[in-house]
Design a protein around this motif. Sequence first.
Motif, PDB file in Angstrom:
ATOM      1  N   UNK A   1     -19.759  39.306 -16.145  1.00 59.13           N
ATOM      2  CA  UNK A   1     -18.458  39.178 -15.485  1.00 59.13           C
ATOM      3  C   UNK A   1     -17.913  37.757 -15.537  1.00 59.13           C
ATOM      4  N   UNK A   2     -18.322  36.972 -16.537  1.00 58.70           N
ATOM      5  CA  UNK A   2     -17.758  35.652 -16.734  1.00 58.70           C
ATOM      6  C   UNK A   2     -16.252  35.802 -16.949  1.00 58.70           C
ATOM      7  N   UNK A   3     -15.438  35.163 -16.113  1.00 62.49           N
ATOM      8  CA  UNK A   3     -13.994  35.448 -16.129  1.00 62.49           C
ATOM      9  C   UNK A   3     -13.230  34.662 -17.183  1.00 62.49           C
ATOM     10  N   UNK A   4     -12.047  35.169 -17.505  1.00 59.66           N
ATOM     11  CA  UNK A   4     -11.043  34.440 -18.302  1.00 59.66           C
ATOM     12  C   UNK A   4     -11.543  34.035 -19.673  1.00 59.66           C
ATOM     13  N   UNK A   5     -12.402  34.843 -20.289  1.00 59.31           N
ATOM     14  CA  UNK A   5     -12.888  34.535 -21.636  1.00 59.31           C
ATOM     15  C   UNK A   5     -11.891  35.053 -22.665  1.00 59.31           C
ATOM     16  N   UNK A   6     -11.559  34.216 -23.631  1.00 58.75           N
ATOM     17  CA  UNK A   6     -10.626  34.588 -24.695  1.00 58.75           C
ATOM     18  C   UNK A   6     -11.392  35.255 -25.825  1.00 58.75           C
ATOM     19  N   UNK A   7     -10.910  36.396 -26.270  1.00 64.70           N
ATOM     20  CA  UNK A   7     -11.573  37.160 -27.331  1.00 64.70           C
ATOM     21  C   UNK A   7     -10.883  36.890 -28.665  1.00 64.70           C
ATOM     22  N   UNK A   8     -11.636  36.447 -29.637  1.00 65.05           N
ATOM     23  CA  UNK A   8     -11.084  36.139 -30.951  1.00 65.05           C
ATOM     24  C   UNK A   8     -10.989  37.387 -31.813  1.00 65.05           C
ATOM     25  N   UNK A   9     -10.066  37.371 -32.750  1.00 63.96           N
ATOM     26  CA  UNK A   9      -9.970  38.438 -33.741  1.00 63.96           C
ATOM     27  C   UNK A   9     -11.066  38.262 -34.792  1.00 63.96           C
ATOM     28  N   UNK A  10     -11.355  39.352 -35.496  1.00 66.57           N
ATOM     29  CA  UNK A  10     -12.422  39.349 -36.491  1.00 66.57           C
ATOM     30  C   UNK A  10     -11.848  39.478 -37.901  1.00 66.57           C
ATOM     31  N   UNK A  11     -12.549  38.895 -38.853  1.00 66.61           N
ATOM     32  CA  UNK A  11     -12.245  39.054 -40.273  1.00 66.61           C
ATOM     33  C   UNK A  11     -13.349  39.923 -40.861  1.00 66.61           C
ATOM     34  N   UNK A  12     -13.083  41.200 -41.180  1.00 68.17           N
ATOM     35  CA  UNK A  12     -14.165  42.137 -41.489  1.00 68.17           C
ATOM     36  C   UNK A  12     -14.577  42.192 -42.952  1.00 68.17           C
ATOM     37  N   UNK A  13     -13.967  41.385 -43.804  1.00 69.28           N
ATOM     38  CA  UNK A  13     -14.278  41.451 -45.227  1.00 69.28           C
ATOM     39  C   UNK A  13     -15.211  40.303 -45.629  1.00 69.28           C
ATOM     40  N   UNK A  14     -15.905  40.503 -46.732  1.00 71.15           N
ATOM     41  CA  UNK A  14     -16.755  39.449 -47.267  1.00 71.15           C
ATOM     42  C   UNK A  14     -15.903  38.397 -47.956  1.00 71.15           C
ATOM     43  N   UNK A  15     -16.225  37.138 -47.730  1.00 71.72           N
ATOM     44  CA  UNK A  15     -15.468  36.050 -48.344  1.00 71.72           C
ATOM     45  C   UNK A  15     -16.262  35.437 -49.485  1.00 71.72           C
ATOM     46  N   UNK A  16     -15.571  34.676 -50.320  1.00 68.98           N
ATOM     47  CA  UNK A  16     -16.183  34.103 -51.508  1.00 68.98           C
ATOM     48  C   UNK A  16     -16.970  32.836 -51.179  1.00 68.98           C
ATOM     49  N   UNK A  17     -17.775  32.421 -52.151  1.00 73.39           N
ATOM     50  CA  UNK A  17     -18.459  31.136 -52.060  1.00 73.39           C
ATOM     51  C   UNK A  17     -17.441  30.008 -51.923  1.00 73.39           C
ATOM     52  N   UNK A  18     -17.848  28.966 -51.203  1.00 71.55           N
ATOM     53  CA  UNK A  18     -17.055  27.767 -50.932  1.00 71.55           C
ATOM     54  C   UNK A  18     -15.954  27.993 -49.895  1.00 71.55           C
ATOM     55  N   UNK A  19     -15.923  29.157 -49.271  1.00 64.49           N
ATOM     56  CA  UNK A  19     -14.984  29.367 -48.175  1.00 64.49           C
ATOM     57  C   UNK A  19     -15.423  28.519 -46.985  1.00 64.49           C
ATOM     58  N   UNK A  20     -14.492  27.779 -46.394  1.00 62.20           N
ATOM     59  CA  UNK A  20     -14.814  26.917 -45.261  1.00 62.20           C
ATOM     60  C   UNK A  20     -15.186  27.745 -44.034  1.00 62.20           C
TER      61      UNK A  20
END
Length: 271
Positions: free
Chosen positions: A108-127
Motif C-alpha cells: 500500500x505504498x501510496x502515490x507510486x507512478x506506474x511507467x508504460x512498458x515497451x514489449x518488443x525486443x530491441x537491437x544491440x547498442x540500444x541505450x
Amino acid sequence: MRTARGTSRMAASESVPVVGGVADIFRTLCAVVRTRTGAGGNPVHDICGTAFAMAPGLFMTAAHVLDGDPSEFSLGSRFGSGPYQFRIWPVLDWELCKGSDVALMLCELPDATCLSWYPKEVDMLRTGHAFGYPFALDLHNLRLRARAFKGHVVCADDAGPAELTALPRIYELSFQSPRGLSGAPLLLPTAEGLLVGGVVVANRSTSLQLLAEQESMTEHAEAGTTRTIVERHEVMHLGMAVQSQSILSLSSKMLAGSIGSIFAGTGDRRT
C-alpha cells in the motif's frame, strides 16, 4: 551470478536522508527492505534490492531478492522535501516467478507512478538506464543513496538453463548489476519518455582461455608422476535483464491471467 542480496543495514530508529537521483524517479522506484531482529532485540533493516510500480498497489522486483518470510519484507521510499527521509510500508503478499527471476508484490505504498512498458525486443547498442539502490546505505555518513546507471544492450539472447530455468529472453548489458540493483526496471529512452524494457536481475560472465601451462614432477620414492596444470582466463562481466516480452507473457495466479493482462482496459500501457 546473482548479486542483489543486500548487506546494507540501518536501525529502525534512525532517520536517514536520501541523496542522489532525479525527483520523478522516486515516484516509481522503491527499495526492497528486509527487517530482522538485531542486537538487544531491536529491528534492523537490510536494503536488499530495488522494486518499481506496475499498477496501484502492485510492484515488481527480482524473485531472488525475496529470500525469506514475506512478513520480513517492506518497500521503502523517500518522503518529505530536502533533506528527504526514508519510510517503509509492509509487503502484504507476493508471487514469485522463480524460473524467470521476477516477482509481484502487493503493497500500500501510496502515490507510486506506474511507467508504460515497451514489449518488443530491441537491437544491440540500444541505450538503457537503470535506477535503484545498489550498496545504498552509507553507515559512516548515515546517508541512503539511490544510484543510476547508463549503458547499452550488448546482446539479446535466451537465458541458459543454469541461469534461469524458464529460459526467458534476456539482454546482456554493458554495465554490471551491483548488489542491490536487482529488481530495477531497465528503462529505454523513447519519444514517449522512459519505458520499461525489462528487469535487471543478475550478472553474466563469459571467459576466454589465454594460456595453459603444464608441469610434470616425478617422485621416485612413490614411483609416480604429479602433474600440475595452470590455466589463465580473461573474463568479461555483463549485466543481465529479463526482457519485457518474457515477463508480460508470464502466467500469474495473483492476477488471474498473464502479467501483461493488468494493462487491458487501461488504454494499454504497452507501447
